[in-house]
Design a protein around this motif. Structure first.
Motif, mmCIF file in Angstrom:
data_model
loop_
_atom_site.group_PDB
_atom_site.id
_atom_site.type_symbol
_atom_site.label_atom_id
_atom_site.label_comp_id
_atom_site.label_asym_id
_atom_site.label_seq_id
_atom_site.Cartn_x
_atom_site.Cartn_y
_atom_site.Cartn_z
ATOM 1 N N TRP A 62 0.722 -1.324 -0.033
ATOM 2 C CA TRP A 62 -0.027 0.045 -0.152
ATOM 3 C C TRP A 62 0.911 1.156 -0.353
ATOM 4 C CZ3 TRP A 62 -0.355 3.971 3.564
ATOM 5 C CH2 TRP A 62 -1.438 4.898 3.625
ATOM 6 N N TRP A 66 -2.413 5.906 -2.769
ATOM 7 C CA TRP A 66 -3.555 5.231 -2.990
ATOM 8 C C TRP A 66 -4.552 5.129 -1.959
ATOM 9 C CZ3 TRP A 66 0.563 0.558 -4.549
ATOM 10 C CH2 TRP A 66 0.924 1.034 -5.703
ATOM 11 N N TRP A 70 -7.605 2.191 -2.909
ATOM 12 C CA TRP A 70 -6.744 1.122 -2.688
ATOM 13 C C TRP A 70 -7.427 -0.232 -3.469
ATOM 14 C CZ3 TRP A 70 -2.337 -1.046 -2.431
ATOM 15 C CH2 TRP A 70 -1.942 -2.328 -1.716
#
Length: 84
Positions: A62, A66, A70
């Motif tokens: 991650w 984002w 995500w």
């Protein structure tokens, strides 16, 4: 010749703050005091969520950019997105 002036957090302090501080200790205490209970704690790098890339199959972590999308992220890089 005079030695170069040291830069420290005390030189850049906002008005109304104490004249002396111990650097990051004061900043950390201030951050803890101002943190709202709903704000998540910081995570270590190995605790971040991971998912496999749809093109190359390698897992990627991650990233902050984002945060909002995500679930929609499928590729680890622009290169993999271009190879689809």
């Amino acid at each position: 010749m005079r030695p170069p002036r040291r830069r420290s957090c005390c030189l850049r302090r906002p008005t109304g703050s104490p004249a002396r501080c111990s650097g990051s200790m004061v900043a950390a205490a201030r951050w803890q005091a101002n943190r709202s209970p709903s704000m998540p704690r910081m995570r270590r790098r190995h605790e971040l969520p991971r998912k496999p890339c749809a093109t190359c199959g390698l897992s990627f972590q991650w990233r902050r950019r984002w945060t909002r999308d995500w679930d929609a992220v499928r590729y680890c890089s622009r290169r993999c997105r271009g190879r689809r």
